[in-house]
Design a protein around this motif. Structure first.
Motif, PDB file in Angstrom:
ATOM      1  N   LYS A  49      62.016 104.840  48.683  1.00 62.06           N
ATOM      2  CA  LYS A  49      62.871 104.596  47.518  1.00 62.06           C
ATOM      3  C   LYS A  49      62.331 103.439  46.680  1.00 62.06           C
ATOM      4  O   LYS A  49      62.281 103.531  45.448  1.00 62.06           O
ATOM      5  CB  LYS A  49      64.297 104.300  47.980  1.00 62.06           C
ATOM      6  N   TYR A  81      58.419 110.439  47.090  1.00 62.74           N
ATOM      7  CA  TYR A  81      59.110 111.481  47.837  1.00 62.74           C
ATOM      8  C   TYR A  81      58.217 112.061  48.923  1.00 62.74           C
ATOM      9  O   TYR A  81      58.699 112.567  49.925  1.00 62.74           O
ATOM     10  CB  TYR A  81      59.592 112.594  46.904  1.00 62.74           C
ATOM     11  N   THR A  82      56.907 112.009  48.712  1.00 61.13           N
ATOM     12  CA  THR A  82      55.982 112.488  49.736  1.00 61.13           C
ATOM     13  C   THR A  82      55.171 111.311  50.258  1.00 61.13           C
ATOM     14  O   THR A  82      54.785 110.421  49.501  1.00 61.13           O
ATOM     15  CB  THR A  82      55.020 113.570  49.201  1.00 61.13           C
ATOM     16  N   PHE A 125      57.820 115.304  53.053  1.00 58.77           N
ATOM     17  CA  PHE A 125      58.679 115.103  51.889  1.00 58.77           C
ATOM     18  C   PHE A 125      59.938 114.439  52.438  1.00 58.77           C
ATOM     19  O   PHE A 125      60.603 114.999  53.313  1.00 58.77           O
ATOM     20  CB  PHE A 125      59.022 116.438  51.225  1.00 58.77           C
ATOM     21  N   TYR A 172      63.733 112.958  52.225  1.00 54.32           N
ATOM     22  CA  TYR A 172      64.999 113.139  51.508  1.00 54.32           C
ATOM     23  C   TYR A 172      65.779 111.826  51.453  1.00 54.32           C
ATOM     24  O   TYR A 172      66.842 111.704  52.045  1.00 54.32           O
ATOM     25  CB  TYR A 172      65.838 114.222  52.180  1.00 54.32           C
TER      26      TYR A 172
END
Length: 111
Positions: free
Chosen positions: A36, A41-42, A100, A102
């Motif tokens: 974050k 995201y990856t 990835f 979440y």
């Protein structure tokens, strides 16, 4: 970094099931916070291994690559991440090298 980042035992996956589950959850949150903060995201396993979250130079500890793979597998199994590659090139074992993450819920993404 959170206080547990300075615990030497944090960098060795624990054998006790309850302790290990809590440890996995702590790693998950640390990976979420890192992703974050970097707007990622990856993440590749090499990227994690060389990142400041998987090492603490003050106590001379680094999370081994094998442990990173185990944490990633736990995250995928518990629906906190998905593999984004099917297989590492040249590897017949079918090992993955990228996830990835979440760190945003689907509800947040949809808004």
């Amino acid at each position: 970094m959170p206080v547990f980042h300075s615990w030497p035992q944090f960098y060795t996956l624990q054998k006790n099931v309850d302790t290990r589950e809590r440890q996995m959850d702590m790693w998950k949150q640390l990976i979420f916070d890192f992703a974050k903060s970097q707007q990622l995201y990856t993440l590749t396993f090499n990227q994690l291994h060389s990142s400041p979250i998987c090492q603490n130079k003050e106590i001379n500890r680094r999370l081994p690559m094998d442990s990173i793979k185990q944490i990633a597998a736990w995250m995928v199994q518990n629906k906190y991440a998905d593999y984004t590659t099917r297989q590492v090139e040249g590897d017949d074992k079918g090992e993955h090298d990228k996830i990835f993450v979440y760190w945003r819920s689907l509800q947040d993404v949809a808004q």
